[in-house]
Enzyme design. Structure first.
Site, PDB file in Angstrom:
ATOM      1  NE  ARG A  69      -3.236  -0.384   3.001  1.00  0.00           N
ATOM      2  CZ  ARG A  69      -2.724  -0.109   4.204  1.00  0.00           C
ATOM      3  NH1 ARG A  69      -2.237   1.093   4.452  1.00  0.00           N
ATOM      4  NH2 ARG A  69      -2.681  -1.017   5.151  1.00  0.00           N
ATOM      5  CE1 TYR A 123     -18.383   8.643 -16.338  1.00  0.00           C
ATOM      6  CE2 TYR A 123     -17.079   8.877 -14.340  1.00  0.00           C
ATOM      7  CZ  TYR A 123     -17.923   8.130 -15.148  1.00  0.00           C
ATOM      8  OH  TYR A 123     -18.293   6.871 -14.756  1.00  0.00           O
ATOM      9  CG  ASP A 188     -10.643  14.104 -16.642  1.00  0.00           C
ATOM     10  OD1 ASP A 188     -10.035  13.533 -17.558  1.00  0.00           O
ATOM     11  OD2 ASP A 188     -11.451  13.532 -15.891  1.00  0.00           O
ATOM     12  CE  LYS A 213     -13.473   5.400 -19.276  1.00  0.00           C
ATOM     13  NZ  LYS A 213     -13.311   5.942 -17.984  1.00  0.00           N
TER      14      LYS A 213
END
Ligand code: PLP
Length: 391
Positions: A69, A123, A188, A213
């Site tokens: 982590r 989005y 973005d 994407k």
């Protein structure tokens, strides 16, 4: 010339292939190593405690990361590559684009600047995350020319997508970053990717991607990443350590592999998208085409081509178009090798209140197309036939 300045001087396509892989020849391997360790053994607990004190602040220390982590060598390769391609000091990867955006908002909320100014459309889930205040932030929605006036002493972030999902609206990043003053601008860049647009060159201090994407490029990996300066990157790493929204090393491997073909994929699908957008402007069932550059460009030097996303307003029933495609995949998401089509009001932006959706140009007749790598004539055949079904 130093090794790193020589690398910086190389063409973008060359850097996309080699970024994050510079040491492979010395390692004697060709593909990047995938490190699946969740823990890193050590006989020196006191030494690890000292390193943990530093890593807990988000600062990076030499050597292996102690626990999965806190970091991962394969993920670090993807981060280094993406930071280089976006022209930023650092990058921090997350389990998804939404996890990346969440960390950015948490970073400003925990720094005592919980107010965000955001430009619609975004989005759908990004819009919802801000509008719902789920993370303790508040939002003022503003048009680009209203941003300066919307900024308050407690504003921690200005957020924009350009081109925007799903209307492809373009925002002038240079003008917007000037309007932000000292408040960081988060752009973005999922739709354009660093192949077509590098927001940091236009004043955006924070560049976010849904790596799910175009960066991955094959519809088989989820991820998110934030490119920024090292100071903000530390805040993000600190949050990622305690919240656990880490990118899996196998995903990082696929993302580094995806970056190497990103320029050629984007160039090809952008050329196809531009051709389809042009033909769609003359289709009797299409009342409006949204595609960057179809109308005179606002920020002329910001994006080098129109990109691989096209949206169309249908004169008829958009759902029958979705039902009629046979080659194009009727699916949400974008940036894959195959062409995808979806109805934003029903799917990607369904979570946004209908009146807010409509006010930001996302009307019920709109379909969003993510253009892939198929032959343009085959795509046109399928689109034309499906559009004729729109009654
Ligand atoms: N930003 C944009 C522009 C998106 O289109 C998406 C998802 O579609 C996201 C962020 C969220 O990314 P993810 O689905 O990887 O969480």
């Amino acid at each position: 010339m130093t090794t790193s300045s020589r690398a910086q001087a190389r063409a973008f396509a060359t850097r996309a292939v080699h970024a994050g892989r510079e040491d492979l020849t010395d390692l004697g391997v060709h593909a990047i190593p995938i490190d699946l360790s969740t823990t890193y053994p050590s006989r020196d607990s006191l030494g690890e405690a000292a390193r943990l004190d530093i890593m807990g602040t988000g600062e990076q220390v030499p050597g292996l990361p102690l626990y999965g982590r806190l970091g991962n060598p394969t993920v670090a390769r993807f981060e280094a590559a993406l930071a280089e391609l976006e022209g930023c000091e650092s990058a921090v990867a997350f389990a998804s684009g939404m996890a990346a955006l969440t960390a950015c908002i948490q970073a400003v909320v925990t720094a005592g600047k919980p107010h965000v100014v955001a430009v619609r459309p975004l989005y759908g889930t990004s819009d919802h995350l801000l509008d719902s205040g789920l993370l303790g932030s508040t939002v003022t929605w503003a048009q680009p020319h209203e941003v300066a006036a919307a900024i308050r002493p407690d504003t921690g972030l200005v957020i924009v997508e350009t081109p925007a999902n799903p209307t492809l609206a373009e925002v002038d990043l240079r003008a917007l970053s000037e309007a932000c003053g000292p408040v960081p601008l988060l752009a973005d860049n999922t739709f354009a990717t660093p192949v077509l647009q590098r927001p940091a060159e236009h004043g955006a201090g924070i560049v976010l991607h849904s790596a799910t994407k175009f960066l991955g490029g094959h519809g088989d990996v989820m991820g998110g990443v934030v490119a920024c300066d090292e100071q903000f990157a530390r805040a993000l790493r600190q949050l990622r350590f305690v919240t656990g929204a880490v990118l899996h090393p196998l995903a990082a491997y696929l993302l580094v592999r995806g970056l190497s073909t990103l320029p050629i994929r984007l160039t090809t699908s952008s050329a196809t998208a531009a051709e389809l957008a042009d033909r769609l402007t003359r289709h009797p069932k299409v009342s409006k085409v949204h595609y960057p550059g179809l109308e005179p460009r606002r920020p002329a030097d910001q994006m080098t081509s129109g990109g691989a996303m096209v949206s169309v307003e249908i004169d008829g029933d958009p759902h029958s178009v979705i039902g009629a495609v046979r080659l194009i995949t009727p699916a949400v998401s974008l940036g894959s090798t195959d062409t995808l089509i979806q109805h934003p009001a029903s799917i990607s932006h369904h979570i946004v209140a209908p009146e807010d959706r409509a006010a930001s140009g996302v009307n019920d007749r709109l379909l969003r197309i993510s253009v892939g790598l198929e032959d343009v004539e085959d795509l046109w055949d399928d689109l034309d036939h499906a559009l004729k079904a729109a009654d």
